[in-house]
Scaffold this motif. Structure first.
Motif, PDB file in Angstrom:
ATOM      1  N   LEU A  63      90.452 -13.159  10.162  1.00 45.70           N
ATOM      2  CA  LEU A  63      90.461 -11.785   9.962  1.00 45.70           C
ATOM      3  C   LEU A  63      88.880 -11.147   9.999  1.00 45.70           C
ATOM      4  O   LEU A  63      88.704 -10.224  10.667  1.00 45.70           O
ATOM      5  CB  LEU A  63      90.927 -11.521   8.585  1.00 45.70           C
ATOM      6  CG  LEU A  63      92.238 -11.260   8.244  1.00 45.70           C
ATOM      7  CD1 LEU A  63      92.643 -11.126   6.709  1.00 45.70           C
ATOM      8  CD2 LEU A  63      93.310 -10.556   8.968  1.00 45.70           C
TER       9      LEU A  63
ATOM     10  N   LEU B 244      88.246 -11.696  13.979  1.00 44.05           N
ATOM     11  CA  LEU B 244      88.803 -10.834  15.200  1.00 44.05           C
ATOM     12  C   LEU B 244      89.220  -9.428  14.706  1.00 44.05           C
ATOM     13  O   LEU B 244      89.417  -8.506  15.511  1.00 44.05           O
ATOM     14  CB  LEU B 244      90.032 -11.665  15.323  1.00 44.05           C
ATOM     15  CG  LEU B 244      89.933 -13.067  15.869  1.00 44.05           C
ATOM     16  CD1 LEU B 244      91.499 -13.796  15.751  1.00 44.05           C
ATOM     17  CD2 LEU B 244      89.370 -13.088  17.314  1.00 44.05           C
ATOM     18  N   CYS B 245      89.361  -9.333  13.347  1.00 48.41           N
ATOM     19  CA  CYS B 245      90.148  -7.687  13.060  1.00 48.41           C
ATOM     20  C   CYS B 245      89.191  -6.982  12.140  1.00 48.41           C
ATOM     21  O   CYS B 245      88.995  -5.727  12.601  1.00 48.41           O
ATOM     22  CB  CYS B 245      91.449  -8.112  12.058  1.00 48.41           C
ATOM     23  SG  CYS B 245      92.413  -9.093  12.948  1.00 48.41           S
ATOM     24  N   CYS B 246      88.372  -7.594  11.391  1.00 50.38           N
ATOM     25  CA  CYS B 246      87.772  -6.589  10.528  1.00 50.38           C
ATOM     26  C   CYS B 246      86.288  -6.288  10.962  1.00 50.38           C
ATOM     27  O   CYS B 246      85.552  -6.920  11.607  1.00 50.38           O
ATOM     28  CB  CYS B 246      87.510  -7.151   9.154  1.00 50.38           C
ATOM     29  SG  CYS B 246      89.095  -7.350   8.314  1.00 50.38           S
TER      30      CYS B 246
END
Length: 221
Positions: free
Chosen positions: A117, A120-122
């Motif tokens: 997370l 890659l995401c946050c």
């Protein structure tokens, strides 16, 4: 604002070592190994969950004359007589090692999901970004501590007299070495991520201060 600082990038790299070493150590059967030069050794190698014997006589002295040969899962329900020597195979210190290192293993897997997370995401624009990084740091810290307790217990008691035969010809194996390095690296990695959390928190505070100052100057104008 940059998504990650140097501490965060290094932390992700170090975690790859933590993950690989911890998983391999958890699954591999070479925590304690016999000297390969000793042809008459009764034990070949053992791990947390697997034991490999060359010719281990039934230690319960049942008089049946059973010998255990080959590699088996420690909870093997199919081999005749194996259940009767389970107390010998899994003394209290071995169960304690399994417990502490299993908790460490599970925490590393949880940290793996969190780092995915983070990587890659946050981003810094999300409200829970700093909290996520802090959680990664604390999860890895606990994982390192539990893993360290497990390897200390094993190192102190596994190769002593009174457990496996021919203990003078056995030594701690490469799986144990990976477990030690993985636990130590987890503690180092936790410091990196907690440092990253502090840096990101400071950056976020500086941006808020700049925005507040800009708003005040704009209102005055």
């Amino acid at each position: 604002m940059k998504k990650r600082s140097l501490a965060g990038n290094v932390g992700v790299g170090v975690f790859v070592i933590v993950l690989v070493f911890t998983v391999v150590a958890f699954c591999s059967p070479s925590w304690l190994v016999s000297d390969y030069r000793i042809t008459g050794a009764k034990m070949e190698r053992l791990g947390l969950w697997t034991h490999c014997f060359r010719s281990l006589r039934d230690p319960s002295n049942s008089g049946v004359g059973l010998f255990f040969v080959g590699c088996r899962w420690v909870y093997d329900p199919f081999t005749y007589g194996y259940d009767k020597i389970r107390v010998f195979i899994l003394p209290p210190f071995m169960i304690a090692t399994q417990f502490f290192y299993t908790v460490s293993f599970l925490l590393v897997l949880i940290a793996f999901v969190q780092i995915l997370l983070f990587f890659l995401c946050c981003g810094p624009d999300q409200g829970k970004y700093t909290l996520l990084i802090s959680l990664i740091g604390y999860v890895l810290l606990v994982a390192g501590i539990f893993g360290g307790i497990g390897v200390i217990i094993f190192a102190c008691l596994a190769n002593g007299e009174g457990w496996m035969p021919d203990h003078q010809n056995t030594f701690l194996g490469w799986s144990f070495g990976l477990a030690v390095v993985g636990s130590f690296a987890a503690v180092i990695d936790s410091i990196l991520f907690l440092t990253e959390a502090k840096i990101q928190k400071k950056k976020s505070g500086n941006i808020k201060d700049s925005q507040t100052q800009f708003s005040m100057e704009e209102s005055k104008a």
